[in-house]
Scaffold this active site. Structure first.
Site, PDB file in Angstrom:
ATOM      1  N   TYR A 144       0.854  -1.194   0.000  1.00  0.00           N
ATOM      2  CA  TYR A 144       0.000   0.000   0.000  1.00  0.00           C
ATOM      3  C   TYR A 144       0.882   1.234   0.000  1.00  0.00           C
ATOM      4  O   TYR A 144       1.874   1.291   0.736  1.00  0.00           O
ATOM      5  CB  TYR A 144      -0.902   0.004   1.239  1.00  0.00           C
ATOM      6  CG  TYR A 144      -1.768   1.239   1.366  1.00  0.00           C
ATOM      7  CD1 TYR A 144      -2.818   1.471   0.463  1.00  0.00           C
ATOM      8  CD2 TYR A 144      -1.556   2.173   2.375  1.00  0.00           C
ATOM      9  CE1 TYR A 144      -3.620   2.598   0.568  1.00  0.00           C
ATOM     10  CE2 TYR A 144      -2.359   3.304   2.492  1.00  0.00           C
ATOM     11  CZ  TYR A 144      -3.387   3.516   1.596  1.00  0.00           C
ATOM     12  OH  TYR A 144      -4.175   4.629   1.718  1.00  0.00           O
ATOM     13  N   ASP A 239       9.233   2.770   0.085  1.00  0.00           N
ATOM     14  CA  ASP A 239       8.171   3.458   0.805  1.00  0.00           C
ATOM     15  C   ASP A 239       8.243   3.010   2.262  1.00  0.00           C
ATOM     16  O   ASP A 239       7.804   1.919   2.615  1.00  0.00           O
ATOM     17  CB  ASP A 239       6.803   3.149   0.186  1.00  0.00           C
ATOM     18  CG  ASP A 239       5.668   3.857   0.940  1.00  0.00           C
ATOM     19  OD1 ASP A 239       5.960   4.577   1.917  1.00  0.00           O
ATOM     20  OD2 ASP A 239       4.505   3.681   0.535  1.00  0.00           O
ATOM     21  N   LYS A 267       3.785   8.754   9.203  1.00  0.00           N
ATOM     22  CA  LYS A 267       3.471   8.119  10.486  1.00  0.00           C
ATOM     23  C   LYS A 267       4.367   8.595  11.645  1.00  0.00           C
ATOM     24  O   LYS A 267       4.172   9.687  12.142  1.00  0.00           O
ATOM     25  CB  LYS A 267       3.452   6.599  10.321  1.00  0.00           C
ATOM     26  CG  LYS A 267       2.361   6.178   9.295  1.00  0.00           C
ATOM     27  CD  LYS A 267       1.940   4.745   9.318  1.00  0.00           C
ATOM     28  CE  LYS A 267       0.659   4.538   8.522  1.00  0.00           C
ATOM     29  NZ  LYS A 267       0.792   4.073   7.167  1.00  0.00           N
TER      30      LYS A 267
HETATM   31  C1  LIG Z   1       0.213   4.694   5.839  1.00  0.00           C
HETATM   32  C2  LIG Z   1       0.993   4.486   4.603  1.00  0.00           C
HETATM   33  C3  LIG Z   1       0.880   5.349   3.490  1.00  0.00           C
HETATM   34  C4  LIG Z   1      -0.110   6.478   3.458  1.00  0.00           C
HETATM   35  O1  LIG Z   1       0.152   7.437   4.426  1.00  0.00           O
HETATM   36  P1  LIG Z   1      -1.020   8.469   4.834  1.00  0.00           P
HETATM   37  O2  LIG Z   1      -0.376   9.346   5.841  1.00  0.00           O
HETATM   38  O3  LIG Z   1      -2.135   7.624   5.362  1.00  0.00           O
HETATM   39  O4  LIG Z   1      -1.401   9.186   3.605  1.00  0.00           O
HETATM   40  C5  LIG Z   1       1.706   5.146   2.407  1.00  0.00           C
HETATM   41  N1  LIG Z   1       2.592   4.135   2.395  1.00  0.00           N
HETATM   42  C6  LIG Z   1       2.725   3.284   3.413  1.00  0.00           C
HETATM   43  C7  LIG Z   1       3.752   2.209   3.352  1.00  0.00           C
HETATM   44  C8  LIG Z   1       1.919   3.424   4.551  1.00  0.00           C
HETATM   45  O5  LIG Z   1       2.046   2.560   5.563  1.00  0.00           O
END
Ligand SMILES: *Cc1c(COP(=O)(O)O)cnc(C)c1O
Length: 429
Positions: A144, A239, A267
């Site tokens: 994701y 990511d 995060k």
């Molecule tokens: C949570 C997450 C996102 C999205 O971040 P948001 O702050 O919710 O937009 C993107 N990539 C990864 C790996 C994530 O865990």
């Protein structure tokens, strides 16, 4: 367990927000029942609107690595907020957080702050396309990367596919630039490079895929991706919105010691306030406006209150043994849970890294791809989740979500949690 207040609030919320929530998984659709409305958090515990108390393993989906309402983070916020909340001009706090990060992370030279993980990823993709002058990107099924158009794509059938959109409203033209392959499959990646020679701007991967279960990858696989990107002048994006500052201060790049071209964060970096970041070598980052021709901006980017929260939190993360302690707690918890689970019952298996654990119902020794997750096991998770709530343990409301241990979790919390797992598993059986 009393739920009246949460039920009442949820009823009202459904008039205001689609599904009653401002982010879909909060609606408890995968586990059923009413989402709990949280009124307070302190340390490892949260309280809902009806006054029920829980040991929390959601941690706001990862950011709260120090637990809820950490005094140092709160103090930093309070001190900063009295001087104003936003200026739209640079502040010294941005330098301070940048310095803290860059002087402790050899995989980054220059960074930019944004306001969410989604924004960080979207900007990283634009940078990759801008510098390579290529349009296609390659992503993996089961990772994701936030909700920007290019990444809301899931695999079709076949080894190498342009995916199908995983959301209405994403134009086909966008989807046609996103190649989707399975994790842990070198052949598929090689085939994609053969089919789309000199067209792939970047590979993007969660090096620790933790948004669709915990699909731990082999280091050799991540190294393979590094090498094939280098050979093809394609950029490798890690990511690390979830793994950054979570499995170590330098995240997965440091854990596996692999140098990606661009890294994205979110995060934990904001101490519970909205911050995202992307970073790379100075040479790459200097392609971003106003120095370069890749445009990216943000009204509230580098927000001083959020920077202060981030500084306070990351300063704590840099304490000696911080990450070792989290991993130790995780090991202890899983060992205790396993002791408490009746050997005759359907047994969950726990996949872990650092302070992350994922409860899976499987016989497999490893689960490295999304396809290996047995979707039937979500029925078991639903029962486990409900019974754990009854016993004062709060897990994220989906069997595809991982759980997070914070610095605030005590031995007593962990023992209580293990006991609750043991009792809850009797119902799953
Ligand atoms: C949570 C997450 C996102 C999205 O971040 P948001 O702050 O919710 O937009 C993107 N990539 C990864 C790996 C994530 O865990």
């Amino acid at each position: 367990m009393k739920r009246e207040k949460s039920e009442e609030l949820f009823k009202k919320a459904q008039r205001y927000f689609p599904g009653g929530v401002n982010s879909p998984v909060r609606a408890f659709r995968s586990v059923g029942g009413t989402p709990l409305f949280i009124s307070k958090g302190k340390g490892s515990h949260i309280w809902d609107a009806d006054g029920n108390e829980f040991i929390d393993y959601c941690g706001s989906w990862g950011p709260l690595i120090l637990g809820h309402a950490n005094v140092k983070v709160l103090d930093a916020i309070k001190q900063t907020v009295d001087s104003g909340t936003s200026f739209g001009a640079p502040t010294a706090l941005e330098n301070e957080l940048a310095d803290l990060i860059l002087s402790n992370n050899k995989y980054l030279e220059k960074i930019r702050f944004v306001s969410s993980g989604t924004e960080a990823v979207m900007s990283a993709i634009r940078l990759a396309r801008g510098v390579t002058k290529r349009n296609k990107i390659l992503k993996f099924e089961g990772c994701y990367h936030g909700h920007s158009d290019a990444l809301l794509v899931k695999a079709g059938s076949g080894l190498v596919t342009f995916g199908n959109t995983s959301s209405a409203g994403v134009p086909e033209a966008v989807v046609n630039e996103t190649i989707v392959v399975s994790l842990n499959n070198e052949e598929a990646v090689k085939q994609a490079f053969n089919e789309f020679k000199n067209q792939i701007a970047c590979i993007i991967i969660e090096p620790v895929p933790a948004n669709n279960g915990l699909l731990l990858q082999r280091k050799e696989y991540l190294q393979f991706l590094r090498d094939i990107c280098t050979e093809n002048n394609t950029l490798l994006i890690f990511d690390e919105v979830i793994s950054g500052f979570r499995i170590g201060f330098t995240g997965a790049a440091g854990y596996y010691d692999i140098q990606p071209d661009i890294i994205t964060y979110g995060k934990i970096i904001g101490g519970g306030l909205p911050v995202g970041m992307y970073g790379a070598s100075a040479k790459l980052m200097d392609n971003i406006s106003p120095l370069g021709n890749v445009y990216q901006a943000g009204t509230l980017s580098g927000n001083p209150v959020a920077m202060a929260a981030g500084i306070a939190q990351l300063t704590e993360c840099l304490k000696p043994n911080f990450y070792e302690d989290l991993a130790e707690k995780n090991k202890f918890l899983i060992a205790e849970i396993n002791k408490n689970i009746d050997s005759a019952s359907i047994k969950p298996k726990f996949f872990t890294i650092g302070g992350i654990f994922w409860t899976a119902f499987t016989d497999k020794e490893f689960i490295r791809t999304a396809e290996e997750i047995n979707s039937d096991s979500m029925k078991y998770f639903k029962i486990l989740h409900a019974e754990l709530l009854e016993r004062g343990v709060y897990l994220g409301p989906s069997g595809y979500e991982v759980a997070f241990i914070s610095e605030a979790h005590t031995k007593e919390d962990l023992l209580k949690t293990a006991k609750a797992f043991g009792e809850a598993m009797k119902f799953v059986k």
